[in-house]
Design a protein around this motif. Structure first.
Motif, PDB file in Angstrom:
ATOM      1  N   ALA A 283       0.823  -1.216   0.000  1.00  0.00           N
ATOM      2  CA  ALA A 283       0.000   0.000   0.000  1.00  0.00           C
ATOM      3  C   ALA A 283       0.857   1.266   0.000  1.00  0.00           C
ATOM      4  O   ALA A 283       0.540   2.240  -0.702  1.00  0.00           O
ATOM      5  N   ASP A 284       1.929   1.270   0.778  1.00  0.00           N
ATOM      6  CA  ASP A 284       2.785   2.463   0.839  1.00  0.00           C
ATOM      7  C   ASP A 284       3.483   2.719  -0.491  1.00  0.00           C
ATOM      8  O   ASP A 284       3.583   3.858  -0.946  1.00  0.00           O
ATOM      9  N   GLN A 285       3.976   1.658  -1.125  1.00  0.00           N
ATOM     10  CA  GLN A 285       4.642   1.807  -2.414  1.00  0.00           C
ATOM     11  C   GLN A 285       3.660   2.309  -3.468  1.00  0.00           C
ATOM     12  O   GLN A 285       3.989   3.195  -4.258  1.00  0.00           O
ATOM     13  N   ALA A 286       2.471   1.774  -3.482  1.00  0.00           N
ATOM     14  CA  ALA A 286       1.465   2.209  -4.448  1.00  0.00           C
ATOM     15  C   ALA A 286       1.100   3.673  -4.227  1.00  0.00           C
ATOM     16  O   ALA A 286       0.909   4.422  -5.194  1.00  0.00           O
ATOM     17  N   ALA A 287       1.031   4.089  -2.970  1.00  0.00           N
ATOM     18  CA  ALA A 287       0.697   5.484  -2.666  1.00  0.00           C
ATOM     19  C   ALA A 287       1.771   6.445  -3.157  1.00  0.00           C
ATOM     20  O   ALA A 287       1.486   7.591  -3.496  1.00  0.00           O
ATOM     21  N   VAL A 288       3.007   5.968  -3.236  1.00  0.00           N
ATOM     22  CA  VAL A 288       4.111   6.810  -3.698  1.00  0.00           C
ATOM     23  C   VAL A 288       4.039   7.046  -5.207  1.00  0.00           C
ATOM     24  O   VAL A 288       4.240   8.160  -5.679  1.00  0.00           O
ATOM     25  N   VAL A 289       3.756   6.012  -5.979  1.00  0.00           N
ATOM     26  CA  VAL A 289       3.799   6.144  -7.441  1.00  0.00           C
ATOM     27  C   VAL A 289       2.456   6.498  -8.077  1.00  0.00           C
ATOM     28  O   VAL A 289       2.422   6.997  -9.200  1.00  0.00           O
ATOM     29  N   ALA A 290       1.370   6.278  -7.376  1.00  0.00           N
ATOM     30  CA  ALA A 290       0.047   6.558  -7.952  1.00  0.00           C
ATOM     31  C   ALA A 290      -0.112   8.006  -8.413  1.00  0.00           C
ATOM     32  O   ALA A 290      -0.693   8.232  -9.480  1.00  0.00           O
ATOM     33  N   PRO A 291       0.397   9.006  -7.683  1.00  0.00           N
ATOM     34  CA  PRO A 291       0.241  10.385  -8.171  1.00  0.00           C
ATOM     35  C   PRO A 291       0.895  10.633  -9.530  1.00  0.00           C
ATOM     36  O   PRO A 291       0.399  11.432 -10.323  1.00  0.00           O
TER      37      PRO A 291
END
Length: 117
Positions: A27-35
């Motif tokens: 979840a943390d990794q996805a939150a970093v690249v999603a923007p």
């Protein structure tokens, strides 16, 4: 269209992410690249990104005429790309010049790496 602001991306945090084909993102990794992906998910911003990436740097005065949009609207889209960590900008006199942040694209490319079979 949502008026939700995109968070400013910490590009150093993106390096933590392995290719999505190697293992699922947490979840943390996805939150970093999603923007970054969200910023590129708009057709105007994708075109702007293509125009910026195709040259070493480009003036906003050369970007705005390519769109049937107001200057402030184009500036908003450029700000989204900047906040997502995809481009850098530099004011020179009355104009702002844009260039790609190569490290952001290297990280996105590595994230999308499939590998060879």
């Amino acid at each position: 269209m949502s008026k939700q602001a995109l968070p400013v991306v910490d590009l150093h945090a993106v390096a933590c992410c392995p290719p999505i084909a190697a293992r699922p993102l947490d979840a943390d990794q996805a939150a970093v690249v999603a923007p970054m992906f969200k910023a590129l998910g708009d057709p105007v911003r994708l075109r702007l990104m293509s125009m910026i990436a195709s040259v070493p740097e480009i003036c906003v005065c050369d970007l705005t005429p390519a769109f049937d949009l107001s200057g402030p609207t184009v500036s908003h889209h450029l700000k989204v790309l900047r906040d997502a960590g995809l481009v850098d900008s530099e004011r020179r006199g009355t104009w702002v010049w844009y260039r790609v942040r190569p490290e952001a694209f290297r990280r996105l490319g590595a994230l999308l790496e499939i590998g060879h079979s």
